[in-house]
Motif scaffolding. Sequence first.
Motif, PDB file in Angstrom:
ATOM      1  N   PRO A  64       0.796  -1.288  -0.217  1.00 43.01           N
ATOM      2  CA  PRO A  64       0.079   0.039  -0.042  1.00 43.01           C
ATOM      3  C   PRO A  64       0.802   1.207   0.034  1.00 43.01           C
ATOM      4  CG  PRO A  64      -0.926  -1.580   1.754  1.00 43.01           C
ATOM      5  CD  PRO A  64       0.531  -2.269   1.189  1.00 43.01           C
ATOM      6  N   ALA A  65       2.120   1.419   0.710  1.00 49.25           N
ATOM      7  CA  ALA A  65       2.787   2.707   0.868  1.00 49.25           C
ATOM      8  C   ALA A  65       3.348   3.158  -0.421  1.00 49.25           C
ATOM      9  CB  ALA A  65       3.737   2.466   1.769  1.00 49.25           C
ATOM     10  N   PRO A  66       4.000   2.207  -1.213  1.00 48.09           N
ATOM     11  CA  PRO A  66       4.357   2.570  -2.511  1.00 48.09           C
ATOM     12  C   PRO A  66       3.443   3.037  -3.518  1.00 48.09           C
ATOM     13  CG  PRO A  66       5.159   0.346  -2.250  1.00 48.09           C
ATOM     14  CD  PRO A  66       4.511   1.019  -0.803  1.00 48.09           C
ATOM     15  N   VAL A  67       2.099   2.052  -3.595  1.00 49.13           N
ATOM     16  CA  VAL A  67       0.994   2.381  -4.321  1.00 49.13           C
ATOM     17  C   VAL A  67       0.410   3.789  -4.027  1.00 49.13           C
ATOM     18  CG1 VAL A  67      -1.495   1.639  -4.622  1.00 49.13           C
ATOM     19  CG2 VAL A  67       0.402   0.044  -4.627  1.00 49.13           C
ATOM     20  N   GLU A  90       1.979   6.422  -2.538  1.00 50.41           N
ATOM     21  CA  GLU A  90       2.761   7.506  -3.115  1.00 50.41           C
ATOM     22  C   GLU A  90       2.650   7.799  -4.634  1.00 50.41           C
ATOM     23  OE1 GLU A  90       4.066   9.085  -0.701  1.00 50.41           O
ATOM     24  OE2 GLU A  90       5.382  10.527  -2.131  1.00 50.41           O
ATOM     25  N   ALA A  91       2.827   6.741  -5.475  1.00 53.93           N
ATOM     26  CA  ALA A  91       2.668   6.722  -7.113  1.00 53.93           C
ATOM     27  C   ALA A  91       1.392   7.467  -7.544  1.00 53.93           C
ATOM     28  CB  ALA A  91       2.785   5.305  -7.598  1.00 53.93           C
ATOM     29  N   ILE A  92       0.171   6.986  -6.776  1.00 53.54           N
ATOM     30  CA  ILE A  92      -0.972   7.545  -7.266  1.00 53.54           C
ATOM     31  C   ILE A  92      -1.028   9.111  -6.632  1.00 53.54           C
ATOM     32  CG2 ILE A  92      -3.532   7.447  -6.816  1.00 53.54           C
ATOM     33  CD1 ILE A  92      -3.076   4.279  -6.534  1.00 53.54           C
ATOM     34  N   ARG A  93      -0.458   9.329  -5.580  1.00 55.39           N
ATOM     35  CA  ARG A  93      -0.310  10.728  -5.128  1.00 55.39           C
ATOM     36  C   ARG A  93       0.299  11.711  -6.191  1.00 55.39           C
ATOM     37  NH1 ARG A  93       2.375  14.452  -1.978  1.00 55.39           N
ATOM     38  NH2 ARG A  93       4.158  12.783  -1.513  1.00 55.39           N
ATOM     39  N   HIS A  94       1.374  11.232  -6.862  1.00 58.02           N
ATOM     40  CA  HIS A  94       2.168  11.780  -7.831  1.00 58.02           C
ATOM     41  C   HIS A  94       1.492  11.814  -9.231  1.00 58.02           C
ATOM     42  CE1 HIS A  94       5.251  11.603  -4.671  1.00 58.02           C
ATOM     43  NE2 HIS A  94       5.761  12.539  -5.348  1.00 58.02           N
ATOM     44  N   GLY A  95       0.225  11.133  -9.393  1.00 60.86           N
ATOM     45  CA  GLY A  95      -0.352  11.403 -10.600  1.00 60.86           C
ATOM     46  C   GLY A  95      -0.314  10.009 -11.772  1.00 60.86           C
ATOM     47  N   ALA A  96       0.381   8.965 -11.052  1.00 56.35           N
ATOM     48  CA  ALA A  96       0.441   7.754 -11.995  1.00 56.35           C
ATOM     49  C   ALA A  96      -0.975   7.209 -12.276  1.00 56.35           C
ATOM     50  CB  ALA A  96       1.146   6.686 -11.372  1.00 56.35           C
ATOM     51  N   VAL A  97      -0.935   6.818 -13.740  1.00 53.24           N
ATOM     52  CA  VAL A  97      -2.337   6.332 -14.176  1.00 53.24           C
ATOM     53  C   VAL A  97      -2.262   4.745 -14.024  1.00 53.24           C
ATOM     54  CG1 VAL A  97      -2.689   8.276 -15.846  1.00 53.24           C
ATOM     55  CG2 VAL A  97      -1.265   6.225 -16.611  1.00 53.24           C
ATOM     56  N   ALA A  98      -0.930   4.218 -13.700  1.00 61.20           N
ATOM     57  CA  ALA A  98      -1.066   2.611 -13.463  1.00 61.20           C
ATOM     58  C   ALA A  98       0.271   2.327 -12.882  1.00 61.20           C
ATOM     59  CB  ALA A  98      -1.219   2.067 -14.839  1.00 61.20           C
ATOM     60  N   LEU A  99       0.384   1.320 -12.077  1.00 59.05           N
ATOM     61  CA  LEU A  99       1.871   0.760 -11.640  1.00 59.05           C
ATOM     62  C   LEU A  99       2.168  -0.636 -12.172  1.00 59.05           C
ATOM     63  CD1 LEU A  99       0.191   2.940  -9.714  1.00 59.05           C
ATOM     64  CD2 LEU A  99       1.558   1.879  -7.835  1.00 59.05           C
ATOM     65  N   ILE A 100       3.464  -0.635 -12.309  1.00 56.36           N
ATOM     66  CA  ILE A 100       4.136  -1.966 -12.400  1.00 56.36           C
ATOM     67  C   ILE A 100       5.141  -2.245 -11.407  1.00 56.36           C
ATOM     68  CG2 ILE A 100       5.240  -3.198 -13.993  1.00 56.36           C
ATOM     69  CD1 ILE A 100       4.351  -1.540 -16.476  1.00 56.36           C
ATOM     70  N   PHE A 101       4.712  -3.313 -10.902  1.00 57.85           N
ATOM     71  CA  PHE A 101       6.032  -3.603  -9.595  1.00 57.85           C
ATOM     72  C   PHE A 101       6.781  -4.846 -10.118  1.00 57.85           C
ATOM     73  CE2 PHE A 101       2.951  -1.299  -6.994  1.00 57.85           C
ATOM     74  CZ  PHE A 101       3.692  -0.761  -6.115  1.00 57.85           C
ATOM     75  N   MET A 155      -0.573  -9.716  -3.793  1.00 62.00           N
ATOM     76  CA  MET A 155      -0.752  -8.751  -2.734  1.00 62.00           C
ATOM     77  C   MET A 155      -1.977  -8.107  -2.706  1.00 62.00           C
ATOM     78  SD  MET A 155       2.315  -8.478  -1.264  1.00 62.00           S
ATOM     79  CE  MET A 155       2.269  -6.952  -0.236  1.00 62.00           C
ATOM     80  N   ILE A 156      -2.147  -7.226  -1.577  1.00 58.72           N
ATOM     81  CA  ILE A 156      -3.409  -6.336  -1.529  1.00 58.72           C
ATOM     82  C   ILE A 156      -3.094  -4.916  -1.516  1.00 58.72           C
ATOM     83  CG2 ILE A 156      -3.751  -6.860   0.920  1.00 58.72           C
ATOM     84  CD1 ILE A 156      -6.870  -6.270   0.487  1.00 58.72           C
ATOM     85  N   THR A 157      -3.520  -4.106  -2.228  1.00 62.44           N
ATOM     86  CA  THR A 157      -2.786  -2.901  -2.610  1.00 62.44           C
ATOM     87  C   THR A 157      -3.430  -1.826  -1.794  1.00 62.44           C
ATOM     88  OG1 THR A 157      -4.217  -2.664  -4.293  1.00 62.44           O
ATOM     89  CG2 THR A 157      -2.155  -3.409  -4.704  1.00 62.44           C
ATOM     90  N   LEU A 197      -9.418   3.941  -1.480  1.00 60.52           N
ATOM     91  CA  LEU A 197      -8.805   2.797  -2.186  1.00 60.52           C
ATOM     92  C   LEU A 197      -7.901   3.165  -3.263  1.00 60.52           C
ATOM     93  CD1 LEU A 197     -12.134   0.891  -2.061  1.00 60.52           C
ATOM     94  CD2 LEU A 197     -10.190   0.493  -0.552  1.00 60.52           C
ATOM     95  N   PRO A 198      -7.073   2.272  -4.072  1.00 62.70           N
ATOM     96  CA  PRO A 198      -6.291   2.823  -5.012  1.00 62.70           C
ATOM     97  C   PRO A 198      -7.286   2.811  -6.023  1.00 62.70           C
ATOM     98  CG  PRO A 198      -5.593   0.880  -4.134  1.00 62.70           C
ATOM     99  CD  PRO A 198      -6.721   0.805  -3.445  1.00 62.70           C
ATOM    100  N   THR A 199      -6.721   3.945  -7.107  1.00 65.15           N
ATOM    101  CA  THR A 199      -7.758   4.547  -8.170  1.00 65.15           C
ATOM    102  C   THR A 199      -6.914   4.162  -9.554  1.00 65.15           C
ATOM    103  OG1 THR A 199      -6.464   6.486  -7.896  1.00 65.15           O
ATOM    104  CG2 THR A 199      -8.657   6.533  -6.997  1.00 65.15           C
ATOM    105  N   THR A 200      -5.803   3.312  -9.472  1.00 63.55           N
ATOM    106  CA  THR A 200      -5.427   2.827 -10.802  1.00 63.55           C
ATOM    107  C   THR A 200      -5.160   1.370 -10.959  1.00 63.55           C
ATOM    108  OG1 THR A 200      -2.996   2.588  -9.964  1.00 63.55           O
ATOM    109  CG2 THR A 200      -3.981   4.935 -10.440  1.00 63.55           C
ATOM    110  N   PRO A 201      -5.149   0.843 -12.322  1.00 63.09           N
ATOM    111  CA  PRO A 201      -4.529  -0.565 -12.174  1.00 63.09           C
ATOM    112  C   PRO A 201      -3.301  -0.658 -11.870  1.00 63.09           C
ATOM    113  CG  PRO A 201      -5.321   0.310 -14.450  1.00 63.09           C
ATOM    114  CD  PRO A 201      -5.077   1.421 -13.482  1.00 63.09           C
ATOM    115  N   ILE A 202      -3.029  -1.937 -11.252  1.00 62.74           N
ATOM    116  CA  ILE A 202      -1.662  -2.406 -10.612  1.00 62.74           C
ATOM    117  C   ILE A 202      -1.357  -3.629 -10.997  1.00 62.74           C
ATOM    118  CG2 ILE A 202      -0.283  -2.359  -8.210  1.00 62.74           C
ATOM    119  CD1 ILE A 202      -2.565  -0.623  -7.115  1.00 62.74           C
ATOM    120  N   ILE A 203      -0.220  -3.800 -11.521  1.00 63.33           N
ATOM    121  CA  ILE A 203       0.389  -5.239 -11.860  1.00 63.33           C
ATOM    122  C   ILE A 203       1.817  -5.568 -11.299  1.00 63.33           C
ATOM    123  CG2 ILE A 203      -1.178  -5.509 -13.832  1.00 63.33           C
ATOM    124  CD1 ILE A 203       1.491  -4.982 -15.512  1.00 63.33           C
ATOM    125  N   SER A 204       2.047  -6.663 -11.287  1.00 60.04           N
ATOM    126  CA  SER A 204       3.415  -7.129 -10.881  1.00 60.04           C
ATOM    127  C   SER A 204       3.858  -7.844 -11.972  1.00 60.04           C
ATOM    128  CB  SER A 204       3.461  -7.955  -9.740  1.00 60.04           C
ATOM    129  OG  SER A 204       3.148  -6.940  -8.730  1.00 60.04           O
TER     130      SER A 204
END
Length: 578
Positions: A133-136, A138-149, A158-160, A175-182
């Motif tokens: 959750p913490a890096p998720v 942070e990324a969303i706060r900076h305006g990311a539209v999706a995340l790849i771990f 994981m639960i994000t 709750l997270p507002t973007t798609p997130i994958i690993s």
Amino acid sequence: MRLCNPRLNQVEAALLDEVSADALMSYTEQVAAKVRLSGSDEELESFRYVQRQLEDWGLSTQLLFHDGYVSWPGAATLQIEGLGDIACITHAMAVSTPGTSGGLVYAGRGRPADYEALTVQGQIVVIEGLAAPAPVKEAIRHGAVALIFINDDHFHEMITSPVWGSPTPDQLGQLPTTPIISIRRPDGERLKQHLLLHGTAAPSARITAEVDTRWRKLPLLEAWIPGHEGEPYVLFSGHIDSWHLGAMDNGSANATMMEVARILSRHGSDLQRGLRLCFWSGHSHGRYAGSAWYADSFWHDLRERCVAHVNIDSVGGMGATVLTEAFAMAETADLGKAVIPNFAGSRPSRSGDQSFLALGIPSLLMTLSEQELEPGVVGPAAITGSKAGGSGWWWHTVDDTVDKLDPAFLARDCQIYLAVVFRLCAERVLPFHYGAAIHEYRSLLEQYAARAGDLFDLAPALEAAQTLKAAYEPFGSEVERLREEDHHGRPCDPDQVKRANERLMALGRRLIPGNYTTQGPFAQDPALPIAPMPLLAPIGDLVAAGPESDVAKHMLVGLRRARNRIVQDLMDATRDLI
Ligand SMILES: [Zn+2]
């Protein structure tokens, strides 16, 4: 066969000899026969298996059902311009997407400092590590539209979401507002090389993901020994839901709970207070939705009667030789040390069904046995926050199968839990050391006071802590005297013991919420890193902001309120002792 090395009396030593490694492995195989998504039919089969076994051993049980907001990850795809398709998984509480595209930006470990020289608005951010959750956030706060771990060599589920338990209306926005994958490390390395080759003209990527997030009916199994209505009890809990087969996480822990229940059910006459076992759903897919619901739904019963919470997660792993770092509070660490060789303990963090800290219930253990630290490994250690190497490379993967368990280590871990739970249930005087807790409380205040300097006055809190210390000293001596008498088999005055136990419980209710939470007894702090005595943590930012800045003045509003709460808690604790 006795595998742990506690300083035990004869009754305890005999109890530990009843632990059966074969029985533990057999229960584990039954519980972990199927994948146990929270709220699924397969999970319910495991709940019913555990319930049947406990009833066969004579325990009273109750299978409850409650609403829980849970999230099952489905299929996901990743296409990268110039690299093609890359295998990936998506995560619980991430957003579904039929297709999200953007340029790729690499953000290291995804910590706040990693974003200082980056522009990620509208981009897809690539982060090393687990989809926590913490890096998720942070990324969303900076305006990311999706995340790849980029995981290690294995996909880790994981639960994000940072929201603890099912969300209130106000928390839906967290709750997270973007798609997130690993993706896995070899693909991550290729991706990083690709980004380096492209320099500033970042290649784009396209992500699709399906995540099924909804309210579901979740089971929750309670069982009691001996089950006296209205009397104090110890809560021993663990989740049944799993990622994949979850033999270690959490089949082996469920087996341990069953074995402890089987053995203690035959020794009910040795117990001074009840044992309540709770098997949760909603841990993996609903961020502790089961234990949080239980805390909310039985708040008053827990507050009045629950003397301690012992949690168990992921025990008996092969190679799990580190036994020194499980959760312990200042007040519960001595019990851990009495049972576990060289036990140091780690301060409980916001993880692992610690849903009862806000109620002021002392907590001990969670993940007990861990791997040696392997330098450079990105893995479960990053999540537990521990100094050890976490739960093993198979944690939260398809490879968490029974062959990853060591029967001898599982029996050892079961003996440790049995000894801890037995002492909590059988010691006439509750085995908590509030002298240590008050010392820790004062030390934390002194550290914050030193950091605040002239910017914020903590003298009233320090004075209140000193008053509590003075009030505690005669009581602490009395508790020690009662404990000594009990340990030497001399009869104790039951009224004195009862009064001492009530005061020990009251101290926890007063001191634990302020030490471990920001939101107090009726709420749940998020599943994010949290400082000790977290209401005072803004003092660090206050110093950085400078005394006359507007932001410092805003912070002082909150800090005055925090100080009032802490002083009041200390005054109430003192009053309880007089
Ligand atoms: Zn677990």
